[in-house]
Design a protein around this motif. Structure first.
Motif, PDB file in Angstrom:
ATOM      1  N   UNK A  92       0.825  -1.210   0.000  1.00  0.00           N
ATOM      2  CA  UNK A  92       0.000   0.000   0.000  1.00  0.00           C
ATOM      3  C   UNK A  92       0.860   1.261   0.000  1.00  0.00           C
ATOM      4  N   UNK A  93       1.915   1.265   0.821  1.00  0.00           N
ATOM      5  CA  UNK A  93       2.739   2.470   0.958  1.00  0.00           C
ATOM      6  C   UNK A  93       3.546   2.750  -0.308  1.00  0.00           C
ATOM      7  N   UNK A  94       4.220   1.735  -0.841  1.00  0.00           N
ATOM      8  CA  UNK A  94       5.063   1.941  -2.021  1.00  0.00           C
ATOM      9  C   UNK A  94       4.238   2.362  -3.244  1.00  0.00           C
ATOM     10  N   UNK A  95       3.154   1.671  -3.590  1.00  0.00           N
ATOM     11  CA  UNK A  95       2.339   2.117  -4.731  1.00  0.00           C
ATOM     12  C   UNK A  95       1.753   3.510  -4.543  1.00  0.00           C
ATOM     13  N   UNK A  96       1.374   3.843  -3.312  1.00  0.00           N
ATOM     14  CA  UNK A  96       0.814   5.175  -3.066  1.00  0.00           C
ATOM     15  C   UNK A  96       1.866   6.248  -3.333  1.00  0.00           C
TER      16      UNK A  96
END
Length: 296
Positions: A92-96
């Motif tokens: 979730x964090x990296x794609x965001x």
């Protein structure tokens, strides 16, 4: 007046009948391929035996008691929790972060979006074989580490490093899909909000915290739920790369169910484990929807 009400009632009845007619094919398919299998799975969890001439017989809660006092099951449950948490958060964090950066880059947005999304359409089996080749003892990863004087690591044969390989594969596989989802959500946020925030002197972090995240609330719910479900049902990674080893440290719940059902032919016990997996998934999804719904 009476005639008008009668006409409205008749019209409502006709609309209701028409609605049921159009819904019936979908309801039949839903019942045959979702509701009935779930109901049969729940029934099967209270049975023992096999699908032979001897058949199955009811044993009550025996299979669930076996799960409760089975150390291997609790280890697998712990493996699954570790794998899920360690996969979902970076997925979730990296794609965001990538979506926020791509949303500002108009020139390369299309090319980079396609490049990041490519892993999502690759078969997990093919990707698993690729990662198995990369992380084998004499593979490219260890060859690269040897250049810097780092000794080879038995990635797939070590009880500590085997799980991170599976986690890395799952993050790599889910990254592109979530990035595209977040990018679509970002493009739906009106630019006027950011312009107004800049006029008020808000910096980039303040804009992200007070405009981007609230604007992505529904998108985040979708991404969290789909990523968690993708992670909880993971099977191919374990089957292709580690086979649950070493020492059962990478055995996940779906692979454990597969082993018990088609390796040991203990279908009742496997059905009980599958029912637990279903319950965990439903509880997780319910808590996510309720938490984010209350905050919205």
């Amino acid at each position: 007046m009476t005639k008008s009400r009668s006409h409205q009632t008749q019209l409502l009845d006709n609309d209701t009948v028409a609605a049921w007619i159009f819904l019936t094919p979908a309801l039949i398919l839903l019942g045959l391929f979702i509701i009935w299998p779930i109901a049969y799975l729940f029934y099967l969890s209270f049975t023992a035996g096999s699908f032979t001439s001897k058949g199955t017989y009811l044993v009550g809660l025996k299979n669930y008691w076996r799960l409760l006092f089975n150390a291997d099951f609790w280890q697998v449950l712990g493996n699954t929790a570790y794998f899920t948490i360690a996969t979902v958060i970076p997925s979730l964090i990296i794609p965001l972060g990538l979506a926020v950066l791509l949303n500002r880059s108009l020139a390369l947005r299309g090319v980079l979006r396609s490049a990041y999304f490519l892993p999502s359409i690759i078969s997990l089996v093919a990707a698993g074989l690729g990662f198995r080749w990369l992380f084998q003892t004499t593979g490219p990863v260890n060859s690269f580490l040897n250049i810097f004087g780092i000794p080879s690591i038995p990635w797939l044969g070590d009880t500590f490093w085997a799980m991170p390989v599976l986690i890395l594969l799952s993050i790599w596989k889910q990254l592109g899909f979530n990035m595209v989802v977040f990018l679509a959500g970002l493009q739906a946020i009106p630019p006027s909000r950011y312009e107004a925030a800049e006029l008020d002197g808000a910096n980039g972090w303040q804009q992200f915290w007070h405009i981007t995240l609230p604007g992505l609330r529904s998108t985040l719910i979708f991404a969290i739920v789909t990523t968690a479900i993708f992670t909880l049902r993971s099977f191919e990674q374990v089957y292709v790369i580690t086979g649950g080893g070493p020492l059962n440290t990478t055995n996940l719940l779906v692979y454990y169910i597969y082993q018990e059902a088609f390796g040991q032919f203990d279908f009742g016990y496997a059905a009980a484990a599958a029912t637990v997996l279903l319950a965990v998934t439903l509880v997780f999804v319910y808590l996510q929807l309720r938490t984010w719904g209350e905050e919205s």
